[in-house]
Scaffold this motif. Sequence first.
Motif, PDB file in Angstrom:
ATOM      1  N   PRO A   1     -38.675  -0.802   9.757  1.00  0.00           N
ATOM      2  CA  PRO A   1     -39.353  -0.796   8.446  1.00  0.00           C
ATOM      3  C   PRO A   1     -40.474   0.229   8.346  1.00  0.00           C
ATOM      4  O   PRO A   1     -40.679   0.852   7.309  1.00  0.00           O
ATOM      5  N   CYS A   2     -41.234   0.431   9.446  1.00  0.00           N
ATOM      6  CA  CYS A   2     -42.386   1.355   9.371  1.00  0.00           C
ATOM      7  C   CYS A   2     -42.661   1.937  10.753  1.00  0.00           C
ATOM      8  O   CYS A   2     -42.077   1.500  11.741  1.00  0.00           O
TER       9      CYS A   2
ATOM     10  N   ASP B   1     -43.004  -2.145   3.005  1.00  0.00           N
ATOM     11  CA  ASP B   1     -42.119  -1.441   3.951  1.00  0.00           C
ATOM     12  C   ASP B   1     -40.946  -2.306   4.396  1.00  0.00           C
ATOM     13  O   ASP B   1     -39.846  -1.814   4.628  1.00  0.00           O
ATOM     14  N   ILE B   2     -41.155  -3.595   4.513  1.00  0.00           N
ATOM     15  CA  ILE B   2     -40.072  -4.494   4.941  1.00  0.00           C
ATOM     16  C   ILE B   2     -38.926  -4.436   3.926  1.00  0.00           C
ATOM     17  O   ILE B   2     -37.755  -4.565   4.283  1.00  0.00           O
TER      18      ILE B   2
ATOM     19  N   CYS C   1     -50.679  -4.099  11.874  1.00  0.00           N
ATOM     20  CA  CYS C   1     -51.338  -4.528  10.633  1.00  0.00           C
ATOM     21  C   CYS C   1     -52.202  -5.766  10.869  1.00  0.00           C
ATOM     22  O   CYS C   1     -53.306  -5.873  10.330  1.00  0.00           O
TER      23      CYS C   1
ATOM     24  N   ARG D   1     -51.675  -0.491   7.157  1.00  0.00           N
ATOM     25  CA  ARG D   1     -50.615   0.217   6.424  1.00  0.00           C
ATOM     26  C   ARG D   1     -50.091  -0.690   5.307  1.00  0.00           C
ATOM     27  O   ARG D   1     -49.897  -0.260   4.174  1.00  0.00           O
ATOM     28  N   ARG D   2     -49.920  -1.974   5.642  1.00  0.00           N
ATOM     29  CA  ARG D   2     -49.390  -2.938   4.660  1.00  0.00           C
ATOM     30  C   ARG D   2     -50.288  -3.001   3.423  1.00  0.00           C
ATOM     31  O   ARG D   2     -49.817  -2.892   2.275  1.00  0.00           O
TER      32      ARG D   2
ATOM     33  N   CYS E   1     -45.141  -7.304   2.365  1.00  0.00           N
ATOM     34  CA  CYS E   1     -45.168  -5.936   2.917  1.00  0.00           C
ATOM     35  C   CYS E   1     -44.081  -5.111   2.240  1.00  0.00           C
ATOM     36  O   CYS E   1     -42.884  -5.419   2.370  1.00  0.00           O
TER      37      CYS E   1
ATOM     38  N   LEU F   1     -46.811 -12.888   9.018  1.00  0.00           N
ATOM     39  CA  LEU F   1     -46.196 -11.733   9.650  1.00  0.00           C
ATOM     40  C   LEU F   1     -45.851 -12.020  11.107  1.00  0.00           C
ATOM     41  O   LEU F   1     -46.554 -12.781  11.776  1.00  0.00           O
TER      42      LEU F   1
ATOM     43  N   PHE G   1     -44.986   1.598  12.759  1.00  0.00           N
ATOM     44  CA  PHE G   1     -45.638   0.747  13.760  1.00  0.00           C
ATOM     45  C   PHE G   1     -44.674  -0.265  14.357  1.00  0.00           C
ATOM     46  O   PHE G   1     -45.075  -1.107  15.155  1.00  0.00           O
ATOM     47  N   THR G   2     -43.395  -0.224  13.946  1.00  0.00           N
ATOM     48  CA  THR G   2     -42.431  -1.203  14.458  1.00  0.00           C
ATOM     49  C   THR G   2     -41.325  -0.486  15.232  1.00  0.00           C
ATOM     50  O   THR G   2     -40.952   0.638  14.898  1.00  0.00           O
TER      51      THR G   2
ATOM     52  N   LEU H   1     -43.923  -7.875  16.010  1.00  0.00           N
ATOM     53  CA  LEU H   1     -43.439  -6.759  15.189  1.00  0.00           C
ATOM     54  C   LEU H   1     -44.588  -6.111  14.422  1.00  0.00           C
ATOM     55  O   LEU H   1     -44.702  -4.899  14.350  1.00  0.00           O
ATOM     56  N   CYS H   2     -45.493  -6.936  13.878  1.00  0.00           N
ATOM     57  CA  CYS H   2     -46.503  -6.425  12.950  1.00  0.00           C
ATOM     58  C   CYS H   2     -47.921  -6.459  13.517  1.00  0.00           C
ATOM     59  O   CYS H   2     -48.892  -6.552  12.769  1.00  0.00           O
TER      60      CYS H   2
END
Length: 373
Positions: free
Chosen positions: A27-28, A9-10, A69, A80-81, A7, A61, A30-31, A65-66
């Motif tokens: 990171p993004c 963004d991470i 995705c 998004r990823r 990912c 993942l 969604f988190t 958190l994810c």
Amino acid sequence: MSINYFCHDIHAGLNVRWTTHGWSISPCCFTETKYIDVNNKDWFIKLWPELRKDNLNNKPLDKNLCKSCINDEKVNKQSRRLGEIIKRGEKIDKKILGPKYLEISLDYTCNQACMICGPSLSSLWKKYTTNKIIGNSPISNNKNIEELLKNINLDELDTIQIIGGEPLITEKHTELLLFLEKKLVDLSKIELWYHTNGSSRVGKDVLDLWKKFKLVFLYFSVDDIGKGFEYQRFPGQWDELVDNMIWFKNEVSPNVLLRIERTVSLLNAHRLLELEKWKKENYNSTKFNYEVFLNTHMSHYTILKIENISKKHLDFLKKDKKNYEALLKFHPMHQLIPNKDNNEKVLNFIKNQDKKRNLSINSYFTEFCSFYQ
Ligand code: SF4
């Protein structure tokens, strides 16, 4: 063949929100964000060491958190990823020194109190919440922005996303962009994204500033049409929104691309085709014949999220085959187990908000309450 869990963004993403405690970061979008002391030198390089190491070692993942995705990828929807992998490639080729992607909320001033939103993201929502609210919505100032950006390397920055509140009703967004220009950030290398509720237009100074960017993406947050829109994006007016969207279509320069961003919740899961038909017939391309894309994501942080659906409501959705097929493209509905534990909470939320807003969900969705009684 092993799955690539990489990912971008991470490693190179920054989702930043100004709060009463300072800058909160993740990171993004969604988190969940966490408070970070940006006065530390190299704070960006030191972010989330375990998460970054696990991701470089291709560990699966994090389920919590994810989840956004993970759910998207379950229904073969471009998460998004995966979108960032298509844009940037399957891995990072060198040590990341600074963010490539910056998503930022500078203030929460908003002239709407959308049903799927809340008081932490909209100043107007404070009027309608039952939560005890302390103090005003935090608004960052130039000193706060300078503090955020002084200890990070901006050489790799290629995308900025400005969200609110409603970013176009205050000058904060231009203050940030002019500050970056003063810091000699090459705006012509940057894609600039806005999520706007379409309730306001911009001045010639902003239209001219946007011409300096590589591309500008203007996402209108629209979940439904007509009465459905006016209930969900209260107190937004449908005709005013359409007038403003047409104004932007006629006024922006060729480097500004227009999009519609739809959030799916219990309030519009049965009306997906209405907006798709309206967009096709009324707002399908820009003045320069670029297609206007309709993006869809599921709501996550609201009592009205699809996971709180009742059995009656789910059965109602399944009856409309065409609309249900459209919904299956956005969420693994076949894995959804109706959750009667939240029926009363969902119903009370709607009843409370209708009373406070002097509105009724019957204005466009007469069956709703019967599904949660
Ligand atoms: S939610 Fe998706 S984009 Fe965000 S950090 Fe997780 S995998 Fe990356």
